[in-house]
Design an enzyme around this catalytic site. Structure first.
Site, PDB file in Angstrom:
ATOM      1  N   ARG A   1       0.828  -1.225   0.000  1.00  5.55           N
ATOM      2  CA  ARG A   1       0.000   0.000   0.000  1.00  5.55           C
ATOM      3  C   ARG A   1       0.845   1.250   0.000  1.00  5.55           C
ATOM      4  NH1 ARG A   1      -2.949  -4.094   1.862  1.00  5.55           N
ATOM      5  NH2 ARG A   1      -5.222  -3.968   2.020  1.00  5.55           N
TER       6      ARG A   1
ATOM      7  N   ASP B   1      -5.060 -15.009   6.958  1.00 13.45           N
ATOM      8  CA  ASP B   1      -3.812 -15.643   6.514  1.00 13.45           C
ATOM      9  C   ASP B   1      -3.204 -16.554   7.579  1.00 13.45           C
ATOM     10  OD1 ASP B   1      -4.080 -14.395   4.085  1.00 13.45           O
ATOM     11  OD2 ASP B   1      -2.849 -12.683   4.646  1.00 13.45           O
TER      12      ASP B   1
HETATM   13  C1  S3P Z   1      -4.661  -8.718   1.975  1.00 20.66           C
HETATM   14  C2  S3P Z   1      -5.924  -9.092   2.265  1.00 20.66           C
HETATM   15  C3  S3P Z   1      -6.359 -10.480   2.425  1.00 20.66           C
HETATM   16  C4  S3P Z   1      -5.175 -11.393   2.661  1.00 20.66           C
HETATM   17  C5  S3P Z   1      -4.039 -11.120   1.741  1.00 20.66           C
HETATM   18  C6  S3P Z   1      -3.552  -9.687   1.874  1.00 20.66           C
HETATM   19  C7  S3P Z   1      -4.366  -7.300   1.783  1.00 20.66           C
HETATM   20  O1  S3P Z   1      -6.997 -10.879   1.230  1.00 20.66           O
HETATM   21  O2  S3P Z   1      -5.558 -12.740   2.557  1.00 20.66           O
HETATM   22  O3  S3P Z   1      -2.958 -11.985   2.010  1.00 20.66           O
HETATM   23  O4  S3P Z   1      -3.184  -6.918   1.796  1.00 20.66           O
HETATM   24  O5  S3P Z   1      -5.317  -6.538   1.616  1.00 20.66           O
HETATM   25  P1  S3P Z   1      -8.568 -10.563   1.005  1.00 20.66           P
HETATM   26  O6  S3P Z   1      -8.743  -9.134   1.171  1.00 20.66           O
HETATM   27  O7  S3P Z   1      -8.888 -10.984  -0.392  1.00 20.66           O
HETATM   28  O8  S3P Z   1      -9.264 -11.403   2.030  1.00 20.66           O
END
Ligand code: S3P
Length: 447
Positions: free
Chosen positions: A29, A321
């Site tokens: 981000r 995760d």
């Molecule tokens: C993440 C959000 C999660 C997570 C991924 C990283 C992120 O996915 O599983 O490893 O950085 O926004 P989802 O938003 O699809 O659940």
């Protein structure tokens, strides 16, 4: 593709201090917002891993300049609406976060056209969840079979919408918030359950008004992002492997330093507490959540007897995760550990319900898969054996921790997959698991 097999022998109790690698979600981000910003953004402790290297390559192709200076990364962005159009598809590698967030930014750049593609795992991950609301906002999206990468984003003048998200996904939410910056009027998203909120915090730090009213978030059109410096905390999702290893290997005592304790990421610590595990340290609560910065803490972990617990749909996004590690903890806990409402695991870097259930069962676990989760019956231990992580970084590290906690050890095939989020994982684990020569190349090959 490398299929390096590494054997993790039992018994190495974890001792000492450990600082986890930088947070992957926040690093992605910070770099993307850096590319969208008008003034240079300095990023301290940016994660050096395969996933975040894909992000730096992508923003470079889009016209941002990335320099390393005094241990920091400096990103000189293109501004909100000036991303360059490359001749070739943008390669997001293995990163779903990069793919979905970038699409949100690019969708608002009228007249532009970008194709996003990635590795074999990315090509199995759905993009219809972002395509549908982005189309409602006015963008045109073409995806393979209407659902999968590669997909092309035709940027447009967007209009704000009010959107009820069908899944609690921080990637989807972040995509829509980034698109909302370039849309006319307000963009509102309603989350079915809270998910990680790093995008909201960073946007506020960059001067954007992001309002929250219960499950609803809104952003308004803005002209520029101004973000001077971001300090990325240690990744709780990477630290989680060492924390669980220390909980499971008798005689362990581990100090974890500089880890991010944003409450939307600390679901595993709450689950561990319910299971009777000992992790001491200050963790953010929803009431104290800082609107525009990320909290850091040190944690102290010691092995302890565990009891089974249940994890339901509202809690799942707060440890999505880490659910593979909950399955491993369940093998050692007294009773049946149940995870429900976690169907999203099926569309991660691999089908993580199948991967966890087949992988742990192959090591001797009593575990059953359900469409949206699993049930593990604790037997007080794990035999060991061979685990093929099928290229999924979190399953590779799961196998390593299982090996240390098992009776006979575990050989993990394709251990190099860990480099997606944690390149030094094997070395860090070896350094912490002191007593004796526990790790070795096994030279295993994928069947
Ligand atoms: C993440 C959000 C999660 C997570 C991924 C990283 C992120 O996915 O599983 O490893 O950085 O926004 P989802 O938003 O699809 O659940």
């Amino acid at each position: 593709m490398s299929t390096r097999g590494v054997r993790f022998a039992p018994g190495g109790r974890l001792r000492g201090q450990f600082t986890p690698p930088a947070d992957k979600s926040i690093s992605h981000r910070a770099a993307i917002l850096g590319a969208m910003a008008s003034e240079p953004v300095r990023i301290a402790n940016f994660l050096a891993a395969a996933d975040t290297a894909s992000t730096l390559d992508a923003i470079d192709i889009l016209g941002a300049l990335v320099e390393r200076r005094d241990h920091e990364l400096v990103v000189r962005g293109t501004g909100l609406r000036e991303a360059r159009e490359p001749d070739a598809p943008i390669d997001v590698g293995n990163s779903g976060t990069l793919m979905r967030l970038l699409a949100g930014w690019l969708a608002g750049q009228g007249g532009g056209r970008w194709t996003l593609d990635g590795d074999a795992s990315i090509r199995r991950r759905p993009v219809d969840r972002i395509a549908e609301p982005l189309r409602q906002m006015g963008a045109e999206i073409e995806a393979r079979d209407g659902r999968y990468p590669p997909f092309t984003v035709h940027g447009a003048s967007l209009k704000g919408i009010s959107y009820e998200m069908p899944v609690a996904s921080a990637q989807l939410k972040s995509c829509l918030l980034l698109a909302g910056l370039a849309a006319d009027g307000n963009t509102e998203v309603v989350e079915p359950a809270p998910s990680r909120d790093h995008t909201e915090r960073l946007l506020r730090a960059a001067g954007v008004t992001v309002e929250r009213d219960g499950p609803q978030l809104s952003v308004t059109n803005c002209d520029e992002l101004v973000l001077d410096r971001v300090e990325v905390p240690g990744d709780i999702s990477s630290a989680a492997f060492m924390i669980v290893a220390a909980l499971l290997v008798a005689g362990s005592r581990l100090e974890v330093h500089g880890v991010g304790v944003n409450w939307t990421r600390c679901g595993l610590l709450r689950v561990i507490e319910r299971m009777g595990g000992i992790v001491l340290g200050e963790v953010e609560s929803p009431e104290q959540a800082a609107p525009d910065r990320e909290p850091l803490s040190d944690l102290d972990v010691a092995a302890a007897p565990l009891v089974a617990t249940e994890v339901g749909p509202d809690e799942v996004p707060l440890l999505i995760d880490e659910l593979p590690l909950v399955a491993l903890l369940g093998c050692f806990a007294d009773g049946d550990t149940v995870v429900r409402g976690a169907g999203e695991l099926r569309v991660k870097e691999s089908d993580r319900i199948a991967g966890v259930v087949d992988g742990l069962r192959g090591l001797g676990a009593r575990i059953e898969a359900h469409e949206d989760g699993f049930v593990v019956s604790g037997t007080g231990g794990l035999r060991g054996g061979l685990l093929d992580c099928a290229g999924d970084h979190r399953l590779a590290m799961l196998g390593a921790v299982a090996g240390l906690a098992s009776r006979e050890g575990v050989e993990v095939l394709d251990m190099d997959a860990a480099a997606v989020s944690y390149p030094g994982f094997v070395e860090d684990l070896a350094a912490l698991a002191q007593s004796g020569p526990h790790l070795g190349e096994a030279g295993g090959k994928r069947a």
